[in-house]
Scaffold this motif. Structure first.
Motif, mmCIF file in Angstrom:
data_model
loop_
_atom_site.group_PDB
_atom_site.id
_atom_site.type_symbol
_atom_site.label_atom_id
_atom_site.label_comp_id
_atom_site.label_asym_id
_atom_site.label_seq_id
_atom_site.Cartn_x
_atom_site.Cartn_y
_atom_site.Cartn_z
ATOM 1 N N PRO A 10 36.511 36.029 44.705
ATOM 2 C CA PRO A 10 35.858 34.745 44.418
ATOM 3 C C PRO A 10 36.533 33.558 45.097
ATOM 4 C CG PRO A 10 35.927 36.073 42.438
ATOM 5 C CD PRO A 10 36.722 36.816 43.469
ATOM 6 N N GLY A 11 37.868 33.608 45.183
ATOM 7 C CA GLY A 11 38.587 32.508 45.822
ATOM 8 C C GLY A 11 38.227 32.335 47.284
ATOM 9 N N HIS A 12 37.936 33.443 47.961
ATOM 10 C CA HIS A 12 37.533 33.366 49.364
ATOM 11 C C HIS A 12 36.169 32.678 49.497
ATOM 12 C CE1 HIS A 12 40.160 37.171 49.678
ATOM 13 N NE2 HIS A 12 40.872 36.114 50.045
ATOM 14 N N VAL A 13 35.276 32.988 48.545
ATOM 15 C CA VAL A 13 33.950 32.367 48.564
ATOM 16 C C VAL A 13 34.076 30.860 48.344
ATOM 17 C CG1 VAL A 13 31.666 32.314 47.486
ATOM 18 C CG2 VAL A 13 32.874 34.496 47.728
ATOM 19 N N VAL A 14 34.942 30.474 47.407
ATOM 20 C CA VAL A 14 35.157 29.054 47.124
ATOM 21 C C VAL A 14 35.711 28.341 48.353
ATOM 22 C CG1 VAL A 14 36.507 27.406 45.768
ATOM 23 C CG2 VAL A 14 35.465 29.381 44.643
ATOM 24 N N HIS A 35 25.088 35.617 47.702
ATOM 25 C CA HIS A 35 24.836 36.352 46.456
ATOM 26 C C HIS A 35 23.880 37.513 46.706
ATOM 27 C CE1 HIS A 35 24.151 37.216 42.256
ATOM 28 N NE2 HIS A 35 22.865 36.969 42.390
ATOM 29 N N GLY A 36 22.827 37.249 47.475
ATOM 30 C CA GLY A 36 21.871 38.312 47.787
ATOM 31 C C GLY A 36 22.506 39.455 48.569
ATOM 32 N N VAL A 37 23.380 39.100 49.518
ATOM 33 C CA VAL A 37 24.075 40.123 50.313
ATOM 34 C C VAL A 37 25.010 40.946 49.437
ATOM 35 C CG1 VAL A 37 25.756 40.492 52.161
ATOM 36 C CG2 VAL A 37 23.930 38.817 52.463
ATOM 37 N N PHE A 38 25.779 40.260 48.591
ATOM 38 C CA PHE A 38 26.738 40.966 47.736
ATOM 39 C C PHE A 38 26.056 41.864 46.711
ATOM 40 C CE2 PHE A 38 29.771 37.300 48.722
ATOM 41 C CZ PHE A 38 30.497 38.055 49.632
ATOM 42 N N ILE A 55 30.519 31.855 40.797
ATOM 43 C CA ILE A 55 30.731 30.599 41.525
ATOM 44 C C ILE A 55 29.566 29.653 41.242
ATOM 45 C CG2 ILE A 55 31.165 29.542 43.752
ATOM 46 C CD1 ILE A 55 33.288 31.561 42.846
ATOM 47 N N LYS A 56 29.877 28.471 40.759
ATOM 48 C CA LYS A 56 28.833 27.504 40.428
ATOM 49 C C LYS A 56 28.372 26.761 41.679
ATOM 50 C CE LYS A 56 30.299 26.667 35.666
ATOM 51 N NZ LYS A 56 30.727 25.640 34.675
#
Length: 238
Positions: A10-14, A35-38, A55-56
């Motif tokens: 999640p930190g990488h996404v942020v 999100h769709g890919v994951f 992740i908001k």
């Protein structure tokens, strides 16, 4: 970086999304795409969980831009014949640019234009009017390839691309001296908001025109031009 999908946290996404804080709508669009890919990767057992799940999204302010009568006039004066017709068609029908660009001859009849919206699958019949008939006639004079099945098309009959029309719009706005990018810029999609707002103020069912299935979706396009009037206080004495 060379890494495997299982290493994404999640930190990488942020960290990735932090680069889009100044353009929150684009950041939210990218988050939805990720999100769709994951989710698909989880289904294929490539990763154990969706790192974007919690992740908001960025908070965004509703767009309140309307194209003024003056801006409309000067943009039209600098528009290519194709863009001019697209602008008129988008305004009269209240449809998204994609649905206007993909409009087929088979959708048009003496009764009106049958529309099945690409985004929502909403179906509607936009009744024929003299103004709408005139725009269709003008468009057919400009785009007349016998190989085409769409009202707007290239000389070889193939459909127009969004990038092509976006280029037309940017050049027309530049020639008119109207900003075309950013929050305060005039976007082609603002024509849909103009159609909704002006239809509503004219007593026309704007929600039916735009084909919205929910009132909340529709309200985002209504941008009232009414200004509250207030009487000032008298001069203070003493």
């Amino acid at each position: 970086a060379d890494f495997s999908p299982k290493q994404i946290r999640p930190g990488h996404v942020v960290q990735f999304l932090d680069d889009y804080r100044d353009t929150p709508s684009m950041g939210n669009l990218l988050l939805s795409f990720l999100h769709g890919v994951f989710v698909q990767a989880v289904r294929w057992e490539i990763i154990p969980f969706d790192p974007s799940r919690d992740i908001k999204k960025f908070k965004t302010k509703g767009r309140d831009r309307l194209i003024s009568d003056h801006e409309w006039k000067v943009i039209k004066a600098n528009a290519s014949p194709t863009l001019s017709c697209l602008m008129d068609m988008a305004y009269l029908t209240g449809q998204r640019i994609s649905d206007v660009m993909e409009m087929k001859y088979s959708q048009i009849s003496v009764m009106g234009i049958y529309v099945k919206q690409g985004k929502t699958d909403a179906r509607q019949l936009i009744l024929m009017t003299p103004e709408l008939e005139a725009v269709i006639r003008e468009t057919k004079m400009i785009h007349n390839s016998p190989k085409a099945n769409t009202l707007f098309h290239k000389p070889n009959g193939s459909p127009l691309s969004y990038n092509t029309i976006y280029g037309h719009w940017r050049r027309a706005c530049a020639g008119a001296g109207v900003e075309a990018v950013g929050k305060n810029g005039a976007h082609f999609h603002d024509i849909r908001a103009n159609a909704a707002t002006e239809a509503d103020e004219a007593g026309i069912d704007s929600r039916a025109l735009l084909g919205h299935t929910t009132e909340s979706s529709h309200q985002r396009y209504l941008r009232s031009k009414k200004v509250n009037r207030a009487v000032p206080l008298p001069v203070r004495k003493g």
